[in-house]
Design a protein around this motif. Structure first.
Motif, mmCIF file in Angstrom:
data_model
loop_
_atom_site.group_PDB
_atom_site.id
_atom_site.type_symbol
_atom_site.label_atom_id
_atom_site.label_comp_id
_atom_site.label_asym_id
_atom_site.label_seq_id
_atom_site.Cartn_x
_atom_site.Cartn_y
_atom_site.Cartn_z
ATOM 1 N N GLY A 128 0.737 -1.343 -0.080
ATOM 2 C CA GLY A 128 -0.111 0.022 0.102
ATOM 3 C C GLY A 128 1.015 1.139 -0.012
ATOM 4 O O GLY A 128 0.213 2.286 0.178
ATOM 5 N N LYS A 129 2.129 1.175 -0.242
ATOM 6 C CA LYS A 129 3.236 2.554 -0.002
ATOM 7 C C LYS A 129 4.061 2.395 -1.283
ATOM 8 O O LYS A 129 4.085 1.251 -1.824
ATOM 9 C CB LYS A 129 3.856 2.415 1.205
ATOM 10 C CG LYS A 129 2.973 2.587 2.627
ATOM 11 C CD LYS A 129 3.843 2.584 3.803
ATOM 12 C CE LYS A 129 3.020 2.725 4.823
ATOM 13 N NZ LYS A 129 3.883 2.594 6.232
ATOM 14 N N PRO A 176 1.783 1.575 -5.531
ATOM 15 C CA PRO A 176 1.271 0.204 -4.781
ATOM 16 C C PRO A 176 0.406 -0.187 -5.608
ATOM 17 O O PRO A 176 -0.256 0.351 -6.676
ATOM 18 C CB PRO A 176 0.510 1.066 -3.591
ATOM 19 C CG PRO A 176 1.084 2.442 -3.541
ATOM 20 C CD PRO A 176 1.348 2.956 -4.905
ATOM 21 N N GLU A 177 0.080 -1.818 -5.301
ATOM 22 C CA GLU A 177 -0.727 -2.664 -5.841
ATOM 23 C C GLU A 177 -1.886 -3.074 -4.938
ATOM 24 O O GLU A 177 -1.556 -3.298 -3.944
ATOM 25 C CB GLU A 177 -0.107 -3.660 -6.867
ATOM 26 C CG GLU A 177 0.890 -3.000 -7.527
ATOM 27 C CD GLU A 177 1.832 -4.183 -8.433
ATOM 28 O OE1 GLU A 177 2.392 -3.798 -9.090
ATOM 29 O OE2 GLU A 177 1.824 -5.343 -7.945
ATOM 30 N N CYS A 196 -5.097 -7.337 -10.085
ATOM 31 C CA CYS A 196 -4.290 -6.630 -9.679
ATOM 32 C C CYS A 196 -4.471 -5.293 -10.301
ATOM 33 O O CYS A 196 -4.560 -5.019 -11.397
ATOM 34 C CB CYS A 196 -2.961 -6.985 -9.977
ATOM 35 S SG CYS A 196 -1.646 -5.921 -9.469
ATOM 36 N N ILE A 197 -4.700 -4.197 -9.424
ATOM 37 C CA ILE A 197 -4.847 -2.802 -9.712
ATOM 38 C C ILE A 197 -3.659 -1.953 -9.379
ATOM 39 O O ILE A 197 -3.314 -2.119 -7.876
ATOM 40 C CB ILE A 197 -5.952 -2.049 -9.221
ATOM 41 C CG1 ILE A 197 -7.259 -3.194 -9.822
ATOM 42 C CG2 ILE A 197 -6.325 -0.811 -9.466
ATOM 43 C CD1 ILE A 197 -8.567 -2.730 -9.023
ATOM 44 N N ARG A 198 -2.774 -1.238 -10.199
ATOM 45 C CA ARG A 198 -1.831 -0.416 -9.745
ATOM 46 C C ARG A 198 -2.572 0.947 -9.314
ATOM 47 O O ARG A 198 -3.136 1.512 -10.261
ATOM 48 C CB ARG A 198 -0.949 -0.361 -10.998
ATOM 49 C CG ARG A 198 0.279 0.522 -10.539
ATOM 50 C CD ARG A 198 1.434 0.304 -11.420
ATOM 51 N NE ARG A 198 2.217 -0.801 -11.250
ATOM 52 C CZ ARG A 198 3.140 -1.493 -11.870
ATOM 53 N NH1 ARG A 198 3.427 -0.925 -12.930
ATOM 54 N NH2 ARG A 198 3.648 -2.695 -11.462
ATOM 55 N N ILE A 199 -2.089 1.289 -8.359
ATOM 56 C CA ILE A 199 -2.414 2.712 -7.689
ATOM 57 C C ILE A 199 -1.644 3.846 -7.876
ATOM 58 O O ILE A 199 -0.188 3.553 -7.545
ATOM 59 C CB ILE A 199 -3.052 2.691 -6.276
ATOM 60 C CG1 ILE A 199 -4.051 1.595 -6.143
ATOM 61 C CG2 ILE A 199 -3.312 4.081 -5.750
ATOM 62 C CD1 ILE A 199 -4.134 1.065 -4.583
ATOM 63 N N ASN A 200 -1.786 4.680 -8.869
ATOM 64 C CA ASN A 200 -0.646 6.005 -9.218
ATOM 65 C C ASN A 200 -0.757 6.705 -7.816
ATOM 66 O O ASN A 200 -1.798 7.165 -7.204
ATOM 67 C CB ASN A 200 -1.242 6.889 -10.297
ATOM 68 C CG ASN A 200 -1.005 5.861 -11.401
ATOM 69 O OD1 ASN A 200 -0.121 5.167 -11.713
ATOM 70 N ND2 ASN A 200 -1.875 6.281 -12.467
ATOM 71 N N PRO A 201 0.606 6.970 -7.384
ATOM 72 C CA PRO A 201 0.756 7.898 -6.254
ATOM 73 C C PRO A 201 0.046 9.102 -6.541
ATOM 74 O O PRO A 201 0.292 9.564 -7.667
ATOM 75 C CB PRO A 201 2.229 7.726 -6.088
ATOM 76 C CG PRO A 201 2.795 7.164 -7.153
ATOM 77 C CD PRO A 201 1.732 6.602 -7.987
#
Length: 129
Positions: free
Chosen positions: A6-7, A96-97, A108-113
């Motif tokens: 998550g980071k 984070p994914e 799987c979802i990649r989360i843009n910072p």
């Protein structure tokens, strides 16, 4: 380079000490060597069995559970990453994914910072006439 669930990945300094490495990943360590470059991923050997949160997809064939770090290799020892490697792996693990269970398996979802905008500074009024 520490990568926590998550980071975004971030540089950390640590001693080349087994106890400190185990603390970093929350248990017994396992080294993975997924690339030809002399670097290792050090993760918790029992992360999935312990139910640690899923962290990142590794080369489209596995998922690492729990925190891990990327370090250099010199001979048979772990070492610091070079500046170029630090940039490379920080960028690789920047986002984070999140993992969602679906009927077809894990998604799987990649989360843009999120980048906070710089605060605008007001210019003082121009008193010249």
């Amino acid at each position: 380079m520490l990568v926590e669930p998550g980071k975004a990945a971030r540089p950390v300094e640590m001693k080349n000490d087994l106890h400190e490495m185990q603390q970093m990943v929350g248990g017994p360590i396992q080294a993975l060597y997924p690339w030809e470059e002399p670097v290792a991923i050090v993760c918790n050997d029992e992360g999935k069995n312990m139910g640690l949160p899923l962290n990142r997809v590794l080369e489209n064939y596995d998922i690492i559970a729990g925190a891990f770090f990327v370090c250099g290799i010199q001979g048979e020892n772990f070492s610091s990453l070079t500046e170029k490697q630090m940039q490379k792996y920080q960028q690789m693990f920047l986002s984070p994914e999140k993992f969602i269970q679906t009927p077809e398996g894990l998604l799987c979802i990649r989360i843009n910072p999120v980048v906070s905008p710089k605060p605008k500074t007001k210019k003082p009024p121009n008193h010249e006439r």
